[in-house]
Design an enzyme around this catalytic site. Structure first.
Site, PDB file in Angstrom:
ATOM      1  N   GLY A 166     -50.150  30.479   2.155  1.00 50.57           N
ATOM      2  CA  GLY A 166     -49.603  31.623   2.871  1.00 50.57           C
ATOM      3  C   GLY A 166     -48.095  31.671   2.743  1.00 50.57           C
ATOM      4  CE1 TYR A 167     -46.415  27.793   1.018  1.00 50.60           C
ATOM      5  CE2 TYR A 167     -46.152  27.864  -1.359  1.00 50.60           C
ATOM      6  CZ  TYR A 167     -46.366  27.142  -0.209  1.00 50.60           C
ATOM      7  OH  TYR A 167     -46.525  25.783  -0.280  1.00 50.60           O
ATOM      8  CB  SER A 168     -46.119  36.190  -1.319  1.00 53.77           C
ATOM      9  OG  SER A 168     -45.728  35.378  -2.404  1.00 53.77           O
ATOM     10  CB  SER A 224     -55.033  33.468  -4.500  1.00 57.51           C
ATOM     11  OG  SER A 224     -54.218  34.202  -5.376  1.00 57.51           O
ATOM     12  CD  GLU A 249     -50.329  19.145  -7.173  1.00 58.72           C
ATOM     13  OE1 GLU A 249     -51.280  19.891  -7.459  1.00 58.72           O
ATOM     14  OE2 GLU A 249     -50.405  17.903  -7.257  1.00 58.72           O
ATOM     15  CB  THR A 301     -42.329  36.430 -11.911  1.00 64.30           C
ATOM     16  OG1 THR A 301     -40.973  36.122 -11.525  1.00 64.30           O
ATOM     17  CG2 THR A 301     -43.084  37.005 -10.729  1.00 64.30           C
ATOM     18  CD  GLU A 341     -39.449  38.945 -14.779  1.00 59.00           C
ATOM     19  OE1 GLU A 341     -39.658  39.782 -15.672  1.00 59.00           O
ATOM     20  OE2 GLU A 341     -40.372  38.402 -14.121  1.00 59.00           O
TER      21      GLU A 341
END
Length: 368
Positions: free
Chosen positions: A123-125, A157, A234, A349, A351
């Site tokens: 639960g980050y974004s 996700s 990781e 991403t 970027e």
């Protein structure tokens, strides 16, 4: 750089391949792309029974103290077989609990995670905090014996398949804090976001959800340090060359079946992609070498992720480039083309990866 897996590691590779061959009839051949619930969760349980989810854990918690290269073999073979992605609970979550959790948290969560029976979503974004997690607005306000959490997570996700949310939030005055939020708790609402590749992401709304004090990881305000530490251990799983290699083998098969290699330019393109695939393999080994030499591997992993994303795009785009509409728009080629959009974004991403390389490898913009 030279890299060689040990004889014991190669025996483990043979065991994983034999396991996959034995269970091939029981799984969707494209299960890797279908999330971590359902049949994938059943496969995690099979891996857990064999001890393969906790290879790198300390022995005192049921692991084998194995180096990153050992668990890399397991997940790389699973990626090549398109069986399942690395389990978030057994990786980022468990290793953070082991390193920074309490004895009570270790005893409560690690046995189930190690057996593939407890699952987590990250639960980050958020709507206004995608790759820039400094903009997270979800708040956890102290309330009695815990916190009341309010906010929204997006692009999450497997939230619909998970037991807990590994939640990055803000606590008053102290900054970013990590909580383990029960997704079955009152006040949680999970809504689907369907993607171009047929995958499901989620938006998770949190309306005053109670999280007990014992579900906080570390102290208030320590989330950044814990997230960075978890990423460091990781990074070798950030891109799995087996996933890239399998797509390239499909490309070679399509080329042979449809006669693409009769064209000299297409032959050159395929040969060029083959070099990219080899470069992804080298980048992955470079990351392993850095980690096992005591370095954090940030630059190496960012390079591997960037190369992997771009190579997957080149592989999936070639049927379009050769003008074979039948191959390009139907079946596996079309699916893999859509999937490359997700692969480019997931895990950071392109970027963001370029930014990491600029900072870590070139020293531009200072180091965090």
């Amino acid at each position: 750089m030279r890299w060689a897996f040990t004889a014991d590691q190669e025996r483990l590779r043979d065991e994983v391949r034999a396991f996959l061959a034995e269970h091939a009839h029981r799984r969707d051949p494209m299960q890797y792309f279908h999330g971590r619930g359902g049949a994938s969760r059943e496969l995690y349980r099979e891996l857990g029974r064999r001890g393969w989810l906790r290879l790198a854990w300390p022995r005192e918690w049921g692991g084998q103290d194995a180096p990153p290269s050992t668990e890399f073999i397991v997940w790389d073979e699973l990626a090549y077989a398109r069986a399942v992605r690395p389990d978030l609970a057994a990786g980022i979550v468990a290793k953070t609990i082991i390193g920074h959790g309490t004895d009570e948290q270790r005893a409560r969560f690690l046995p189930g995670i190690g057996l593939g029976e407890i699952s987590f979503a990250l639960g980050y974004s958020e709507p206004e905090a995608g790759s820039d997690l400094a903009g997270v607005r979800t708040r956890a306000v102290p309330d009695g014996d815990g916190y009341r959490v309010t906010g929204e997570k997006r692009w999450t996700s497997d939230a619909h398949n998970s037991d807990y949310l590994w939640l990055l939030c803000r606590t008053p005055e102290s900054g970013h804090t990590l909580l383990m939020l029960d997704l079955a708790a009152p006040g949680v609402q999970i809504r689907p976001i369907h993607t171009i590749d047929g995958h499901r992401l989620n938006e998770v709304s949190l309306d005053g959800v109670h999280v007990p004090q014992e579900n906080r990881i570390g102290a208030e305000g320590e989330a950044w340090r814990l997230i960075r530490a978890a990423l460091a251990v990781e990074r070798h799983l950030m891109v799995l060359p087996g996933r890239v290699r399998r797509d390239f083998e499909d490309l070679l098969r399509w080329s042979a079946e449809r006669g693409w290699s009769a064209d000299a330019r297409t032959r050159d393109d395929i040969a060029d992609i083959a070099l990219d695939v080899a470069e992804v393999e080298v980048a992955a080994m470079s990351t392993l070498a850095a980690l096992e030499s005591g370095h954090d591997g940030a630059a190496q992993a960012a390079r591997a992720k960037l190369l992997g994303s771009r190579t997957l795009q080149r592989i999936a785009r070639l049927p379009f480039d050769v003008g074979d509409a039948g191959a390009a728009r139907t079946g596996t080629p079309s699916f893999l083309w859509h999937e490359t959009f997700m692969e480019t974004i997931a895990g950071g991403t392109s970027e963001i990866m370029l930014g990491v390389l600029a900072r870590e490898a070139l020293g531009l913009g200072g180091r965090r």
